[in-house]
Design a protein around this motif. Structure first.
Motif, PDB file in Angstrom:
ATOM      1  N   ARG A  19       0.829  -1.208   0.000  1.00  0.00           N
ATOM      2  CA  ARG A  19       0.000   0.000   0.000  1.00  0.00           C
ATOM      3  C   ARG A  19       0.865   1.259   0.000  1.00  0.00           C
ATOM      4  N   LEU A  20       1.913   1.245   0.804  1.00  0.00           N
ATOM      5  CA  LEU A  20       2.819   2.389   0.881  1.00  0.00           C
ATOM      6  C   LEU A  20       3.423   2.697  -0.486  1.00  0.00           C
ATOM      7  N   ARG A  21       3.898   1.673  -1.181  1.00  0.00           N
ATOM      8  CA  ARG A  21       4.522   1.869  -2.494  1.00  0.00           C
ATOM      9  C   ARG A  21       3.489   2.309  -3.531  1.00  0.00           C
ATOM     10  N   ARG A  22       2.301   1.700  -3.485  1.00  0.00           N
ATOM     11  CA  ARG A  22       1.242   2.076  -4.436  1.00  0.00           C
ATOM     12  C   ARG A  22       0.898   3.547  -4.268  1.00  0.00           C
ATOM     13  N   ARG A  23       0.758   3.980  -3.036  1.00  0.00           N
ATOM     14  CA  ARG A  23       0.425   5.390  -2.786  1.00  0.00           C
ATOM     15  C   ARG A  23       1.579   6.302  -3.154  1.00  0.00           C
ATOM     16  N   ASP A  24       2.804   5.840  -2.930  1.00  0.00           N
ATOM     17  CA  ASP A  24       3.986   6.615  -3.313  1.00  0.00           C
ATOM     18  C   ASP A  24       3.979   6.872  -4.823  1.00  0.00           C
ATOM     19  N   LEU A  25       3.499   5.887  -5.577  1.00  0.00           N
ATOM     20  CA  LEU A  25       3.408   6.012  -7.035  1.00  0.00           C
ATOM     21  C   LEU A  25       2.111   6.697  -7.471  1.00  0.00           C
ATOM     22  N   LYS A  26       1.274   7.060  -6.484  1.00  0.00           N
ATOM     23  CA  LYS A  26      -0.011   7.722  -6.752  1.00  0.00           C
ATOM     24  C   LYS A  26      -0.933   6.892  -7.638  1.00  0.00           C
ATOM     25  N   LEU A  27      -0.947   5.585  -7.364  1.00  0.00           N
ATOM     26  CA  LEU A  27      -1.838   4.664  -8.065  1.00  0.00           C
ATOM     27  C   LEU A  27      -3.029   4.346  -7.174  1.00  0.00           C
ATOM     28  N   THR A  28      -4.196   4.190  -7.773  1.00  0.00           N
ATOM     29  CA  THR A  28      -5.352   3.710  -7.027  1.00  0.00           C
ATOM     30  C   THR A  28      -5.262   2.192  -6.957  1.00  0.00           C
ATOM     31  N   GLN A  29      -6.069   1.607  -6.079  1.00  0.00           N
ATOM     32  CA  GLN A  29      -6.117   0.148  -6.016  1.00  0.00           C
ATOM     33  C   GLN A  29      -6.602  -0.422  -7.344  1.00  0.00           C
ATOM     34  N   GLU A  30      -7.518   0.279  -7.975  1.00  0.00           N
ATOM     35  CA  GLU A  30      -8.032  -0.176  -9.268  1.00  0.00           C
ATOM     36  C   GLU A  30      -6.936  -0.155 -10.333  1.00  0.00           C
ATOM     37  N   GLN A  31      -6.141   0.919 -10.368  1.00  0.00           N
ATOM     38  CA  GLN A  31      -5.064   1.024 -11.360  1.00  0.00           C
ATOM     39  C   GLN A  31      -4.024  -0.069 -11.149  1.00  0.00           C
ATOM     40  N   LEU A  32      -3.655  -0.312  -9.884  1.00  0.00           N
ATOM     41  CA  LEU A  32      -2.689  -1.375  -9.610  1.00  0.00           C
ATOM     42  C   LEU A  32      -3.275  -2.730  -9.988  1.00  0.00           C
ATOM     43  N   GLY A  33      -4.536  -2.922  -9.666  1.00  0.00           N
ATOM     44  CA  GLY A  33      -5.204  -4.173 -10.025  1.00  0.00           C
ATOM     45  C   GLY A  33      -5.160  -4.431 -11.523  1.00  0.00           C
ATOM     46  N   GLU A  34      -5.404  -3.390 -12.313  1.00  0.00           N
ATOM     47  CA  GLU A  34      -5.355  -3.534 -13.774  1.00  0.00           C
ATOM     48  C   GLU A  34      -3.970  -3.966 -14.231  1.00  0.00           C
ATOM     49  N   LYS A  35      -2.933  -3.371 -13.641  1.00  0.00           N
ATOM     50  CA  LYS A  35      -1.560  -3.713 -14.023  1.00  0.00           C
ATOM     51  C   LYS A  35      -1.197  -5.143 -13.636  1.00  0.00           C
ATOM     52  N   LEU A  36      -1.845  -5.642 -12.571  1.00  0.00           N
ATOM     53  CA  LEU A  36      -1.552  -6.992 -12.079  1.00  0.00           C
ATOM     54  C   LEU A  36      -2.541  -8.039 -12.562  1.00  0.00           C
ATOM     55  N   GLY A  37      -3.596  -7.597 -13.252  1.00  0.00           N
ATOM     56  CA  GLY A  37      -4.629  -8.531 -13.688  1.00  0.00           C
ATOM     57  C   GLY A  37      -5.514  -8.976 -12.526  1.00  0.00           C
ATOM     58  N   LEU A  38      -5.735  -8.072 -11.567  1.00  0.00           N
ATOM     59  CA  LEU A  38      -6.541  -8.356 -10.387  1.00  0.00           C
ATOM     60  C   LEU A  38      -7.673  -7.340 -10.276  1.00  0.00           C
ATOM     61  N   THR A  39      -8.657  -7.657  -9.455  1.00  0.00           N
ATOM     62  CA  THR A  39      -9.690  -6.668  -9.152  1.00  0.00           C
ATOM     63  C   THR A  39      -9.165  -5.764  -8.036  1.00  0.00           C
ATOM     64  N   PHE A  40      -9.778  -4.587  -7.890  1.00  0.00           N
ATOM     65  CA  PHE A  40      -9.331  -3.715  -6.815  1.00  0.00           C
ATOM     66  C   PHE A  40      -9.620  -4.350  -5.454  1.00  0.00           C
ATOM     67  N   GLN A  41     -10.646  -5.214  -5.393  1.00  0.00           N
ATOM     68  CA  GLN A  41     -10.946  -5.895  -4.133  1.00  0.00           C
ATOM     69  C   GLN A  41      -9.817  -6.845  -3.735  1.00  0.00           C
ATOM     70  N   GLN A  42      -9.231  -7.519  -4.732  1.00  0.00           N
ATOM     71  CA  GLN A  42      -8.105  -8.408  -4.437  1.00  0.00           C
ATOM     72  C   GLN A  42      -6.912  -7.597  -3.942  1.00  0.00           C
ATOM     73  N   VAL A  43      -6.643  -6.467  -4.595  1.00  0.00           N
ATOM     74  CA  VAL A  43      -5.545  -5.593  -4.156  1.00  0.00           C
ATOM     75  C   VAL A  43      -5.808  -5.151  -2.724  1.00  0.00           C
ATOM     76  N   GLN A  44      -7.044  -4.756  -2.440  1.00  0.00           N
ATOM     77  CA  GLN A  44      -7.426  -4.298  -1.107  1.00  0.00           C
ATOM     78  C   GLN A  44      -7.184  -5.394  -0.061  1.00  0.00           C
ATOM     79  N   LYS A  45      -7.530  -6.625  -0.382  1.00  0.00           N
ATOM     80  CA  LYS A  45      -7.334  -7.733   0.558  1.00  0.00           C
ATOM     81  C   LYS A  45      -5.851  -7.995   0.800  1.00  0.00           C
ATOM     82  N   TYR A  46      -5.025  -7.899  -0.252  1.00  0.00           N
ATOM     83  CA  TYR A  46      -3.584  -8.049  -0.072  1.00  0.00           C
ATOM     84  C   TYR A  46      -3.053  -6.939   0.829  1.00  0.00           C
ATOM     85  N   GLU A  47      -3.465  -5.706   0.565  1.00  0.00           N
ATOM     86  CA  GLU A  47      -2.962  -4.568   1.328  1.00  0.00           C
ATOM     87  C   GLU A  47      -3.365  -4.639   2.801  1.00  0.00           C
TER      88      GLU A  47
END
Length: 139
Positions: A19-47
């Motif tokens: 989460r710290l790195r994602r925010r440092d890069l100013k990415l939303t959970q949805e944007q990171l999810g797209e880059k990883l092929g995940l839903t934002f909910q999956q990113v949220q659960k990991y974080e």
């Protein structure tokens, strides 16, 4: 789910670092999810440390976030040794402190300071300010 597959303190710390790195890069959970092929909910659960991150997924995350895999484990030993992480088996799992955006930005900026002496000085200054502020509220 068997107990050894449940998330543990290290999983929560990895999620916090993610989460710290994602925010440092100013990415939303949805944007990171797209880059990883995940839903934002999956990113949220990991974080949040609700779901464990597999080795392959962690490798992919490190690549997408532009950090070495070791980034996710920086400071883990110190955090695990701290009193907040020492919990009896019968107690609820420890909850990592929730950081607001200012705290996350402060940590991110602090970690970029390479000079150890400067970091110690800044830490002492912040601790003194916090102690002074605490005394003011205790009155």
């Amino acid at each position: 789910m068997s107990e050894n597959k449940l998330p543990n303190d290290v999983d929560r710390i990895v999620g916090m670092r993610m989460r710290l790195r994602r925010r440092d890069l100013k990415l939303t959970q949805e944007q990171l999810g797209e880059k990883l092929g995940l839903t934002f909910q999956q990113v949220q659960k990991y974080e949040k440390g609700v779901n464990r991150v597999s080795a392959g997924r962690l490798f992919n995350m490190a690549s997408v976030l532009g950090v070495p895999i070791t980034y996710f484990f920086e400071g883990v030993s110190e955090m695990l040794e701290g009193p907040s992480m020492a919990v009896a088996e019968s107690e609820a799992p420890p909850i990592l402190p929730v950081m607001d955006m200012e705290a996350i930005e402060l940590v991110s900026a602090f970690q970029k300071i390479g000079d150890a002496d400067l970091r110690k000085t800044l830490l002492a200054t912040i601790q003194a300010a916090a102690a002074s502020a605490q005394k003011g509220t205790d009155s």
